[in-house]
Design a protein around this motif. Sequence first.
Motif, PDB file in Angstrom:
ATOM      1  N   PHE A  92       4.529   7.153  -2.476  1.00  0.00           N
ATOM      2  CA  PHE A  92       4.820   6.595  -3.786  1.00  0.00           C
ATOM      3  C   PHE A  92       4.149   5.234  -3.920  1.00  0.00           C
ATOM      4  CE2 PHE A  92       8.137   9.539  -2.731  1.00  0.00           C
ATOM      5  CZ  PHE A  92       8.242  10.285  -3.893  1.00  0.00           C
ATOM      6  N   VAL A  93       3.542   4.999  -5.061  1.00  0.00           N
ATOM      7  CA  VAL A  93       2.918   3.713  -5.315  1.00  0.00           C
ATOM      8  C   VAL A  93       4.022   2.656  -5.387  1.00  0.00           C
ATOM      9  CG1 VAL A  93       1.524   2.404  -6.968  1.00  0.00           C
ATOM     10  CG2 VAL A  93       0.953   4.766  -6.449  1.00  0.00           C
ATOM     11  N   ASN A  94       3.719   1.497  -4.840  1.00  0.00           N
ATOM     12  CA  ASN A  94       4.716   0.440  -4.668  1.00  0.00           C
ATOM     13  C   ASN A  94       5.577   0.170  -5.902  1.00  0.00           C
ATOM     14  OD1 ASN A  94       5.276  -2.685  -4.860  1.00  0.00           O
ATOM     15  ND2 ASN A  94       5.419  -2.104  -2.718  1.00  0.00           N
ATOM     16  N   ASP A 140      -2.474  -1.672  -3.573  1.00  0.00           N
ATOM     17  CA  ASP A 140      -2.466  -0.864  -4.804  1.00  0.00           C
ATOM     18  C   ASP A 140      -2.574  -1.756  -6.037  1.00  0.00           C
ATOM     19  OD1 ASP A 140      -1.934   1.277  -3.117  1.00  0.00           O
ATOM     20  OD2 ASP A 140       0.211   1.313  -3.582  1.00  0.00           O
ATOM     21  N   THR A 192       6.863   2.008   2.123  1.00  0.00           N
ATOM     22  CA  THR A 192       5.496   1.539   1.939  1.00  0.00           C
ATOM     23  C   THR A 192       4.820   1.722   3.297  1.00  0.00           C
ATOM     24  OG1 THR A 192       5.981  -0.679   2.697  1.00  0.00           O
ATOM     25  CG2 THR A 192       6.351  -0.229   0.354  1.00  0.00           C
ATOM     26  N   LYS A 210       0.839  -1.200   0.000  1.00  0.00           N
ATOM     27  CA  LYS A 210       0.000   0.000   0.000  1.00  0.00           C
ATOM     28  C   LYS A 210       0.873   1.248   0.000  1.00  0.00           C
ATOM     29  CE  LYS A 210      -4.229  -1.848   1.928  1.00  0.00           C
ATOM     30  NZ  LYS A 210      -5.494  -1.449   2.554  1.00  0.00           N
ATOM     31  N   THR A 211       0.414   2.227  -0.760  1.00  0.00           N
ATOM     32  CA  THR A 211       1.155   3.473  -0.927  1.00  0.00           C
ATOM     33  C   THR A 211       1.273   4.266   0.358  1.00  0.00           C
ATOM     34  OG1 THR A 211       0.401   3.737  -3.186  1.00  0.00           O
ATOM     35  CG2 THR A 211       1.030   5.750  -2.041  1.00  0.00           C
ATOM     36  N   GLU A 241       6.545   2.106  -8.160  1.00  0.00           N
ATOM     37  CA  GLU A 241       7.350   3.229  -8.641  1.00  0.00           C
ATOM     38  C   GLU A 241       8.829   3.096  -8.277  1.00  0.00           C
ATOM     39  OE1 GLU A 241       4.727   7.112  -9.083  1.00  0.00           O
ATOM     40  OE2 GLU A 241       4.553   6.353  -7.065  1.00  0.00           O
ATOM     41  N   PHE A 255      -3.593   3.474  -2.676  1.00  0.00           N
ATOM     42  CA  PHE A 255      -3.307   4.806  -3.231  1.00  0.00           C
ATOM     43  C   PHE A 255      -3.333   5.930  -2.193  1.00  0.00           C
ATOM     44  CE2 PHE A 255      -5.663   2.383  -6.593  1.00  0.00           C
ATOM     45  CZ  PHE A 255      -4.536   1.987  -7.297  1.00  0.00           C
ATOM     46  N   GLY A 256      -2.981   5.610  -0.965  1.00  0.00           N
ATOM     47  CA  GLY A 256      -2.765   6.639   0.049  1.00  0.00           C
ATOM     48  C   GLY A 256      -3.971   7.528   0.305  1.00  0.00           C
TER      49      GLY A 256
END
Length: 378
Positions: A58-60, A362, A68, A54-55, A62, A108-109
């Motif tokens: 930054f999305v994992n 994500d 994370t 899970k973000t 990336e 996505f945070g």
Amino acid sequence: MPMQPELGLAPYAATAATSRGRRHAEERSQTRGEFQRDRDRVIHSTAFRRLEYKTQVFVNHEGDLFRTRLTHSIEVAQLARSIGRHLGLNEDLVEAISLAHDLGHTPFGHAGQDALNDCMREFGGFEHNLQSLRVVDVLEERYGAFDGLNLTFETREGILKHCAPDIARTLGDVGERFLDHTQPALEAQLANLADEIAYNNHDVDDGLRSGLITLEQLAEVPLFRRHYDEAGRLYPAASERRRINETVRRMINALVLDLVAQSSANIAAAAPASLADVRRAPPLIAYSAAAREESLTLKRFLRDHLYQHYLVQRMSAKGRRIIRELFQSFMDDARLLPPQYQAKAEADRARAVADYISGMTDRYAMREHRRLFMVEDI
Ligand code: MG
């Protein structure tokens, strides 16, 4: 003879002996304290393992080196335990709260949480902090005798950091303090501030690593500037990466030392003789005014330059779109839900859909979105 894991704590620390207990009565463990058990239950939960994907910002996918939610939670626990031990607090409780504090986060945070909250507007809303409590109270399915993880009151109150009065009224014991304006245990107050120290500093590190923020921009942040200059003075030949690491390490240390000094002074002044005194006192775990201001300046910087960065915004927009389209698809046709959620959707479709979506990592959310919208994917 049963071990006594809680010897050596300050009189105002939370202890199993004075705990308000679990919602479902259970026999005590012969080998572990009650808060140790809470910590262990959190670590073995499904929601905890999902934090890896899970973000945070930054999305994992990336990059492999970005934080994370899992590594963030571990950093929070490390900071909170160190400070807690120094203050004579219950380290097991501090750790349990820290590791559990983000369990309810969507994929996505914050973008994901905002999108899901929008979708749920007519159905009671969605709030990640409240969802963390729902995960440990209701959603985890690990025990034959009850839903959830059946954690102690003290861990649960630590997880619920904030709560609107109308919702607090529906929550029973953990909601009370938002109505009578008392404080949670110091362990909960500490986990909350350790969260802030962790993300402010690791977001500087990740922000620089990603190239979305620059050293030139960060020079306007006094806390960063001071420690960056000092690291350069002490290690003039060090590489830029090593100097940044030295800087972030020093920023964390400065905030921790300030928090320990100010909290110790607050505790000495209020002189709580018990956890009950802590609850009646004002918040005691706190920065000095100067450190609070510096921390706030850093937070504002990160908001303006990292979280609002157009590349972060693009990913957030994609995340929000995925969440909205998943939600709408399942609301339009509950038969698209996996069978175990279809059963739950019969009682309350919107809440079942929100539970399903918020539990996604994500990449699971992206995959599920493809499976629903792309004819090639099944
Ligand atoms: Mg957090």
